[in-house]
Design a protein around this motif. Structure first.
Motif, PDB file in Angstrom:
ATOM      1  N   VAL A 234      51.408  23.977  51.064  1.00 48.28           N
ATOM      2  CA  VAL A 234      50.140  24.331  50.418  1.00 48.28           C
ATOM      3  C   VAL A 234      49.973  25.857  50.421  1.00 48.28           C
ATOM      4  CG1 VAL A 234      47.611  24.167  50.656  1.00 48.28           C
ATOM      5  CG2 VAL A 234      49.030  22.113  50.914  1.00 48.28           C
ATOM      6  N   ALA A 235      50.238  26.476  51.586  1.00 46.96           N
ATOM      7  CA  ALA A 235      50.066  27.932  51.704  1.00 46.96           C
ATOM      8  C   ALA A 235      51.041  28.664  50.780  1.00 46.96           C
ATOM      9  CB  ALA A 235      50.276  28.359  53.154  1.00 46.96           C
ATOM     10  N   TRP A 236      52.250  28.157  50.677  1.00 42.53           N
ATOM     11  CA  TRP A 236      53.269  28.809  49.847  1.00 42.53           C
ATOM     12  C   TRP A 236      52.898  28.737  48.360  1.00 42.53           C
ATOM     13  CZ3 TRP A 236      57.324  26.936  46.527  1.00 42.53           C
ATOM     14  CH2 TRP A 236      58.316  27.884  46.260  1.00 42.53           C
ATOM     15  N   LEU A 237      52.374  27.570  47.942  1.00 43.89           N
ATOM     16  CA  LEU A 237      51.943  27.433  46.540  1.00 43.89           C
ATOM     17  C   LEU A 237      50.784  28.383  46.240  1.00 43.89           C
ATOM     18  CD1 LEU A 237      51.921  23.519  46.117  1.00 43.89           C
ATOM     19  CD2 LEU A 237      53.501  25.119  45.010  1.00 43.89           C
ATOM     20  N   GLU A 238      49.934  28.566  47.206  1.00 48.71           N
ATOM     21  CA  GLU A 238      48.710  29.354  46.977  1.00 48.71           C
ATOM     22  C   GLU A 238      48.940  30.862  47.040  1.00 48.71           C
ATOM     23  OE1 GLU A 238      45.832  27.992  49.821  1.00 48.71           O
ATOM     24  OE2 GLU A 238      45.547  26.075  48.810  1.00 48.71           O
ATOM     25  N   GLU A 239      49.975  31.259  47.758  1.00 44.94           N
ATOM     26  CA  GLU A 239      50.141  32.679  48.109  1.00 44.94           C
ATOM     27  C   GLU A 239      50.071  33.663  46.936  1.00 44.94           C
ATOM     28  OE1 GLU A 239      53.012  34.861  51.265  1.00 44.94           O
ATOM     29  OE2 GLU A 239      53.996  33.842  49.582  1.00 44.94           O
ATOM     30  N   PRO A 240      50.739  33.389  45.805  1.00 45.03           N
ATOM     31  CA  PRO A 240      50.740  34.420  44.750  1.00 45.03           C
ATOM     32  C   PRO A 240      49.408  34.561  44.007  1.00 45.03           C
ATOM     33  CG  PRO A 240      52.552  32.828  44.442  1.00 45.03           C
ATOM     34  CD  PRO A 240      51.618  32.256  45.463  1.00 45.03           C
ATOM     35  N   TYR A 241      48.480  33.649  44.215  1.00 43.04           N
ATOM     36  CA  TYR A 241      47.223  33.665  43.447  1.00 43.04           C
ATOM     37  C   TYR A 241      46.469  34.968  43.653  1.00 43.04           C
ATOM     38  CZ  TYR A 241      42.730  32.263  41.505  1.00 43.04           C
ATOM     39  OH  TYR A 241      41.579  32.201  40.745  1.00 43.04           O
ATOM     40  N   GLU A 242      45.989  35.515  42.553  1.00 41.87           N
ATOM     41  CA  GLU A 242      45.123  36.707  42.626  1.00 41.87           C
ATOM     42  C   GLU A 242      43.815  36.365  41.942  1.00 41.87           C
ATOM     43  OE1 GLU A 242      47.246  39.866  40.650  1.00 41.87           O
ATOM     44  OE2 GLU A 242      49.000  39.500  41.912  1.00 41.87           O
ATOM     45  N   ALA A 243      42.727  36.971  42.410  1.00 37.40           N
ATOM     46  CA  ALA A 243      41.422  36.703  41.791  1.00 37.40           C
ATOM     47  C   ALA A 243      41.510  36.978  40.298  1.00 37.40           C
ATOM     48  CB  ALA A 243      40.373  37.605  42.424  1.00 37.40           C
ATOM     49  N   VAL A 244      40.926  36.099  39.506  1.00 36.37           N
ATOM     50  CA  VAL A 244      40.924  36.282  38.052  1.00 36.37           C
ATOM     51  C   VAL A 244      39.490  36.224  37.552  1.00 36.37           C
ATOM     52  CG1 VAL A 244      43.258  35.429  37.590  1.00 36.37           C
ATOM     53  CG2 VAL A 244      41.358  33.794  37.748  1.00 36.37           C
ATOM     54  N   ARG A 245      39.306  36.564  36.267  1.00 34.83           N
ATOM     55  CA  ARG A 245      37.948  36.531  35.705  1.00 34.83           C
ATOM     56  C   ARG A 245      37.438  35.092  35.714  1.00 34.83           C
ATOM     57  NH1 ARG A 245      39.249  34.872  30.348  1.00 34.83           N
ATOM     58  NH2 ARG A 245      41.484  35.194  30.130  1.00 34.83           N
ATOM     59  N   VAL A 246      36.119  34.964  35.802  1.00 32.35           N
ATOM     60  CA  VAL A 246      35.512  33.631  35.825  1.00 32.35           C
ATOM     61  C   VAL A 246      35.697  32.981  34.465  1.00 32.35           C
ATOM     62  CG1 VAL A 246      33.287  32.449  35.933  1.00 32.35           C
ATOM     63  CG2 VAL A 246      33.880  34.182  37.632  1.00 32.35           C
ATOM     64  N   SER A 247      36.077  31.706  34.465  1.00 27.60           N
ATOM     65  CA  SER A 247      36.211  31.025  33.184  1.00 27.60           C
ATOM     66  C   SER A 247      35.792  29.576  33.313  1.00 27.60           C
ATOM     67  CB  SER A 247      37.638  31.165  32.657  1.00 27.60           C
ATOM     68  OG  SER A 247      38.410  30.058  32.942  1.00 27.60           O
ATOM     69  N   GLY A 248      35.202  29.071  32.253  1.00 27.39           N
ATOM     70  CA  GLY A 248      34.732  27.678  32.248  1.00 27.39           C
ATOM     71  C   GLY A 248      33.216  27.624  32.065  1.00 27.39           C
ATOM     72  N   HIS A 249      32.543  28.761  32.306  1.00 31.02           N
ATOM     73  CA  HIS A 249      31.095  28.800  32.063  1.00 31.02           C
ATOM     74  C   HIS A 249      30.694  30.257  31.924  1.00 31.02           C
ATOM     75  CE1 HIS A 249      29.999  30.324  36.096  1.00 31.02           C
ATOM     76  NE2 HIS A 249      31.084  29.690  36.484  1.00 31.02           N
ATOM     77  N   GLU A 250      29.436  30.463  31.469  1.00 31.55           N
ATOM     78  CA  GLU A 250      28.985  31.852  31.289  1.00 31.55           C
ATOM     79  C   GLU A 250      27.756  32.093  32.128  1.00 31.55           C
ATOM     80  OE1 GLU A 250      28.363  31.738  27.135  1.00 31.55           O
ATOM     81  OE2 GLU A 250      30.467  32.111  26.697  1.00 31.55           O
TER      82      GLU A 250
END
Ligand SMILES: NC(=O)c1ccc[n+]([C@@H]2O[C@H](COP(=O)([O-])OP(=O)(O)OC[C@H]3O[C@@H](n4cnc5c(N)ncnc54)[C@H](OP(=O)(O)O)[C@@H]3O)[C@@H](O)[C@H]2O)c1
Length: 325
Positions: A309-325
């Protein structure tokens, strides 16, 4: 099939919810199935033990609800947990066919029940936040709908956590039925919900049912292939989301690598990740293929350890909010 209790409701739902956005009519979107093919998928889902179905008035402009209702008419109504939604404008010439005012909601709920051919819908969700209607008006309307027996539970979908917190506070203060579920945008490539919304749902005992758990297909194949698919080319929403930004490509590559190692598909690894998140009750899967549906059910048996789980998650970087305004 495994079942889980939906939030604090006491209602038992399958650990996978079948999303019905891809059922209805191909006239609405290229990647949507017409009724006979939609029926094959819904019937197979029922065979596999799925009892939870998510649709919306806007999917195929009502055809998704009609097709789902037609298929479910051949089964015991009590065996299915049916969720639909309202908010988006249904008739371009009628501004009161959208939004969350009492007028719009009562009309749209009545239209949904008619298309579903049901007396009661189990979960009625507001598809988005309505900046023009006080949330108290919306909650009173939904509370009345519960009293009338038109709906069993109100639910909500993508919005800011502060808006959701406000709505829960108003329900408590006014003694109105509260939103029992949150249907939000959450997957390995979009984790902004972990900051505020998911901890809030956890604290309040709200059921969580993430949409686009496979990032609209981007988590199901190597990133360079995704753009060549029908949906990759024609689904504007898939391109609008920030899946290709931040560490997205590397997450996609790690999903491929772990899938190879586990002799699983990428879709299964991505779903297994979501199923391992304690705040998730039931991801809403979207598929137009019986084989993919069966793979999704098999993903329930994939055991990821905490280092996976940690390995899959590691590269994630915060991104702009999407799905609602
Ligand atoms: N509340 C909201 O605002 C909101 C927004 C979006 C969606 N939703 C709900 O969430 C549901 C799911 O959304 P989604 O369709 O965007 O979900 P998704 O599960 O993220 O993506 C579906 C895509 O993944 C592909 N796929 C699935 N399994 C696969 C596999 N094993 N191998 C390869 N490709 C695979 C599907 O292709 P195939 O068709 O070929 O399987 C489809 O193109 C919708 O039906 C709807 O109910 C809600």
């Amino acid at each position: 099939m495994e079942y889980t209790t939906l939030g604090s409701t006491g209602t038992e739902v399958s650990r996978l919810c079948l999303g019905c956005m891809s059922f209805g009519t191909s006239e609405w979107r290229d990647w949507v199935l017409d009724e006979p093919e939609s029926r094959d998928i819904i019937e197979r889902a029922i065979d596999l033990g799925i009892n939870f179905f998510d649709t919306a008035n806007m999917y195929s402009r009502g055809e998704s609800e009609r097709v789902l209702g037609n298929v479910l008419a051949d089964y015991e109504r009590d065996s299915a947990v049916v969720a639909t939604k309202g908010y988006f404008q249904m008739d371009d010439s009628n501004p009161n066919s959208g939004g969350l005012s009492r007028k719009a909601l009562e009309q749209e709920l009545s239209n949904s029940l008619e298309r579903l051919d049901m007396d009661t819908v189990d979960l009625y969700q507001i598809h988005r936040w309505d900046y023009d209607t006080p949330v108290e008006e919306t909650l009173r309307t939904l509370d009345d709908a519960v009293r009338r027996g038109d709906i069993r539970y109100p639910g909500a979908s993508s919005m800011w956590a502060h808006q959701f917190a406000d709505s829960l506070r108003v329900s408590e203060r006014e003694r109105l039925e509260r939103f029992e579920t949150m249907q939000n945008h959450y997957n390995l490539l979009y984790r902004e919900e972990e900051r505020e919304m998911l901890p809030l749902c956890d604290r309040e005992g709200v059921g969580v049912m993430p949409w686009s758990p496979l990032a609209r297909g981007y988590l199901t194949r190597p990133h360079e292939e995704f753009e060549a698919t029908t949906r990759g080319q024609s689904d504007d929403y898939a391109r609008e989301h920030p899946y290709f930004e931040g560490g997205g490509r590397e997450v996609n590559e790690r999903v491929q690598e772990l899938a190879d190692e586990l002799d699983a598909t990428m879709a299964q690894v991505a779903l297994a990740w979501l199923l391992h998140k304690e705040w998730v009750d039931t991801p809403i899967i979207g598929t137009t293929s019986v084989e993919h549906l069966e793979q999704a059910v098999e993903a329930l048996d994939i055991d990821l350890d905490s280092s996976d789980v940690a390995w899959l998650e590691e590269p994630y970087e915060a991104v702009r909010v999407s799905g609602h305004e």
